[in-house]
Design an enzyme around this catalytic site. Structure first.
Site, PDB file in Angstrom:
ATOM      1  N   ARG A  28      -9.790  -0.972  -2.053  1.00 30.43           N
ATOM      2  CA  ARG A  28      -9.087   0.039  -1.274  1.00 30.43           C
ATOM      3  C   ARG A  28     -10.098   0.971  -0.619  1.00 30.43           C
ATOM      4  O   ARG A  28     -11.067   1.401  -1.268  1.00 30.43           O
ATOM      5  CB  ARG A  28      -8.154   0.883  -2.175  1.00 30.43           C
ATOM      6  N   GLU A  42      -5.890   2.772   7.804  1.00 33.33           N
ATOM      7  CA  GLU A  42      -5.589   1.399   8.254  1.00 33.33           C
ATOM      8  C   GLU A  42      -4.224   1.370   8.924  1.00 33.33           C
ATOM      9  O   GLU A  42      -3.252   1.828   8.319  1.00 33.33           O
ATOM     10  CB  GLU A  42      -5.550   0.452   7.054  1.00 33.33           C
ATOM     11  N   HIS A 102      -8.395  -5.914   6.645  1.00 32.78           N
ATOM     12  CA  HIS A 102      -7.576  -6.053   5.427  1.00 32.78           C
ATOM     13  C   HIS A 102      -6.867  -7.425   5.384  1.00 32.78           C
ATOM     14  O   HIS A 102      -5.636  -7.499   5.377  1.00 32.78           O
ATOM     15  CB  HIS A 102      -6.559  -4.913   5.304  1.00 32.78           C
TER      16      HIS A 102
HETATM   17  C1  DGY Z   1      -2.843  -6.198  -2.061  1.00 33.45           C
HETATM   18  O1  DGY Z   1      -1.975  -7.049  -2.243  1.00 33.45           O
HETATM   19  O2  DGY Z   1      -2.816  -5.103  -2.615  1.00 33.45           O
HETATM   20  C2  DGY Z   1      -3.942  -6.545  -1.134  1.00 33.45           C
HETATM   21  O3  DGY Z   1      -4.681  -5.454  -0.773  1.00 33.45           O
HETATM   22  C3  DGY Z   1      -3.376  -7.263   0.069  1.00 33.45           C
HETATM   23  O4  DGY Z   1      -4.400  -7.958   0.719  1.00 33.45           O
END
Ligand code: DGY
Length: 320
Positions: A238, A267, A285
């Site tokens: 993250r 994002e 992402h």
């Molecule tokens: C999640 O599922 O939390 C991931 O970051 C998606 O790619």
């Protein structure tokens, strides 16, 4: 009305899953990704028992408060649920489900792509090819750094962290890790545990973030300064875990040699100064973005809603 009741989705249901969803629920699904307010409006209009949402749709306490009382379960098509206020869901007796396990391999694969892309200056070489290979690199030009044999420190040795470690071992990388709790020996597979992140950082030629978000900023200027000069920094977890100003400064000074990032504080609409630097390799992402994995994630989220509405406790619930 179907037996399990009505579900409102914030995202389109892909073709292969439509029959199953329609057999289970009376599903109101859009043809584009909806924003939180649009989903709340739809929910108030249709009074669903379940919501199917995605990572890009924050559900904070003020949003939860505006949902109709009919909502008993919310499933997110992501393993991370830092976009959902779980305490607010608890207070309303709403079960939250996520998608653990099924995205582990795809995300760990992306992590290695980030590592290799950052280490081998992939952005600038791809750019050269996009421009028709006009720049001819001399023997000592355009050189990256070797990944094989470098020591990798993993912060967050959960499912994805361990899958990254498995892949890194194929590159003969010694593995260190920092976690809240030490793993059992069979899960450690020879990785060295550091109870203190600060003690691990000076040994990490590659620092890998693989922990959930929602726990504040982990990588500060002070912590970047504890890495060996020129360390590689890889984040597929993250963006909220990183002070991006501190990372920019560390990349400019060479304290961080290169960064591979799939996640950002903001994002989309990330801080494009990160992309202006030569020593970054950035992705939007896409950690879990394979056909197989995204289908499995959506399927698991649907399973969670179906279980709750059938009166069962799903394995993929994160609360209650
Ligand atoms: C999640 O599922 O939390 C991931 O970051 C998606 O790619």
């Amino acid at each position: 009305m179907s037996e399990l009741g009505r579900v409102v989705a914030s995202l389109p249901i892909p073709g292969p899953l439509q029959d199953r969803v329609n057999a289970l629920f009376d599903c109101i699904a859009p043809d584009r990704h909806l924003k939180t307010d649009e989903v709340i409006d739809l929910a108030n209009q249709h009074q669903p028992a379940g919501l199917l949402v995605s990572l890009g749709m924050p559900l904070r306490a003020e949003h939860m408060a505006r949902l109709p009382a009919s909502v008993r379960v919310i499933a997110t098509t992501s393993v991370g649920y830092d976009h959902i206020d779980v305490a607010a869901a608890n207070a309303r007796g709403i079960t939250i489900c996520n998608t653990p396990d099924v995205l582990t391999d795809a995300t760990a694969d992306t992590h290695m792509l980030l590592l290799l892309g950052a280490a081998r200056r992939a952005k600038e070489h791809v750019h050269n090819m996009d421009g028709g290979w006009k720049i001819r690199n001399g023997f000592f030009q355009g050189l990256g750094v070797e990944v094989t044999g470098k020591t990798m420190g993993i912060v967050g040795m959960g499912r994805i962290g361990r899958a990254v470690a498995d892949r890194a071992r194929a590159f003969r990388m010694p593995i260190l890790y920092h976690n809240r709790t030490r793993l059992a020996a069979d899960l450690e597979s020879g990785a060295r545990y550091y109870a203190s992140l600060e003690e691990m950082l000076p040994h990490c030629q590659v620092l890998s973030l693989n922990l959930p978000g929602g726990q504040g900023v982990l990588m500060t200027a002070e912590r970047f300064a504890m890495l060996p000069k020129g360390a590689l920094f890889i984040n597929s977890a993250r963006g909220s875990l990183v002070d991006e100003e501190a990372l920019l400064a560390a990349l400019k000074s060479g304290q961080v040699g290169a960064a591979g990032l799939d996640v950002f504080q903001k994002e989309p609409g990330f801080d494009t100064r990160l992309n202006e630097l030569e020593n970054t390799f950035l992705l939007p992402h896409i950690g879990s973005a394979t056909i197989e994995t995204r289908m499995a994630m959506a399927s698991l989220a649907i399973d969670g809603i179906a279980a709750v509405l059938a009166g069962r406790a799903p394995d993929n619930r994160v609360n209650l």
